[in-house]
Enzyme design. Sequence first.
Site, PDB file in Angstrom:
ATOM      1  N   HIS A  18       0.843  -1.217   0.000  1.00 39.11           N
ATOM      2  CA  HIS A  18       0.000   0.000   0.000  1.00 39.11           C
ATOM      3  C   HIS A  18       0.873   1.260   0.000  1.00 39.11           C
ATOM      4  O   HIS A  18       0.605   2.211  -0.732  1.00 39.11           O
ATOM      5  CB  HIS A  18      -0.882   0.053   1.262  1.00 39.11           C
ATOM      6  CG  HIS A  18      -1.924  -1.024   1.374  1.00 39.11           C
ATOM      7  ND1 HIS A  18      -2.058  -1.813   2.489  1.00 39.11           N
ATOM      8  CD2 HIS A  18      -2.887  -1.433   0.511  1.00 39.11           C
ATOM      9  CE1 HIS A  18      -3.063  -2.658   2.331  1.00 39.11           C
ATOM     10  NE2 HIS A  18      -3.591  -2.445   1.131  1.00 39.11           N
ATOM     11  N   LYS A  42     -15.744  -7.945   4.409  1.00 41.62           N
ATOM     12  CA  LYS A  42     -14.617  -8.251   5.280  1.00 41.62           C
ATOM     13  C   LYS A  42     -14.849  -7.890   6.732  1.00 41.62           C
ATOM     14  O   LYS A  42     -15.361  -6.823   7.039  1.00 41.62           O
ATOM     15  CB  LYS A  42     -13.372  -7.496   4.770  1.00 41.62           C
ATOM     16  CG  LYS A  42     -12.949  -7.980   3.408  1.00 41.62           C
ATOM     17  CD  LYS A  42     -11.738  -7.244   2.891  1.00 41.62           C
ATOM     18  CE  LYS A  42     -11.403  -7.700   1.475  1.00 41.62           C
ATOM     19  NZ  LYS A  42     -10.412  -6.856   0.834  1.00 41.62           N
ATOM     20  N   ARG A  91      -2.216  -6.592  -8.179  1.00 38.13           N
ATOM     21  CA  ARG A  91      -1.094  -7.496  -7.954  1.00 38.13           C
ATOM     22  C   ARG A  91      -1.009  -8.553  -9.042  1.00 38.13           C
ATOM     23  O   ARG A  91       0.003  -8.744  -9.669  1.00 38.13           O
ATOM     24  CB  ARG A  91      -1.234  -8.205  -6.595  1.00 38.13           C
ATOM     25  CG  ARG A  91      -0.861  -7.340  -5.439  1.00 38.13           C
ATOM     26  CD  ARG A  91      -1.359  -7.916  -4.165  1.00 38.13           C
ATOM     27  NE  ARG A  91      -2.792  -8.103  -4.256  1.00 38.13           N
ATOM     28  CZ  ARG A  91      -3.599  -8.257  -3.229  1.00 38.13           C
ATOM     29  NH1 ARG A  91      -3.122  -8.300  -2.017  1.00 38.13           N
ATOM     30  NH2 ARG A  91      -4.896  -8.394  -3.401  1.00 38.13           N
ATOM     31  N   SER A 129      -3.077  -8.013   2.814  1.00 36.90           N
ATOM     32  CA  SER A 129      -3.414  -7.831   4.235  1.00 36.90           C
ATOM     33  C   SER A 129      -3.905  -9.152   4.829  1.00 36.90           C
ATOM     34  O   SER A 129      -3.631  -9.469   5.988  1.00 36.90           O
ATOM     35  CB  SER A 129      -4.502  -6.757   4.386  1.00 36.90           C
ATOM     36  OG  SER A 129      -4.005  -5.520   3.959  1.00 36.90           O
TER      37      SER A 129
END
Length: 160
Positions: A18, A42, A91, A129
């Site tokens: 990040h 989440k 990614r 994360s």
Amino acid sequence: MSTLAIYPGSFDPVTLGHVDIVERSLGLFDEVIVLIAESSQKKGLFSISEKKEHLQDVFKHEKRVIIDVWPGLLMEYAGKKKANAIVRGLRAVSDFEYEFQMAAMNKRLRPSIDTIFMMTSEKYYFVSSHLVREIASLGGALTDIVPPVIEKRLKEKFKK
Ligand code: PNS
């Protein structure tokens, strides 16, 4: 006229991946708002106020980075702030479907604001994360994956 990007995410916790995206965004925009937004999918490890404190700490030397929290629709916030763009990191191919859908929906909600994608730097392409939380919960080292202050906070969180 100065340019503004919004970099939204869950940041649970913020990783060096990040940080890399924020730093590179500062090369394209005058200001970057790192926005702690909510993802209905989440469940959080850190609270919103903990995440805000983490991000403020990590970017304390960067005057052009603003940390904010928004519990509602991202594009409503972006419109209010008159942002030039939303920034997201990509990614791998596996990120694409979710990001493409979100960007398309956001464009529909506010056609004047585009999402731009930055490819994650090679050294962070495996960092998420989710994996950081898992490794921390099992006592693994996270040096060079999260900022030192976050490694410390994770250790405190999982201290037995
Ligand atoms: O880091 P994440 O969890 O991948 O970030 C996802 C996030 C927070 C950017 C996304 O869930 C979001 O924008 N939430 C705000 C609410 C919203 O606008 N939802 C509609 C998205 S099309």
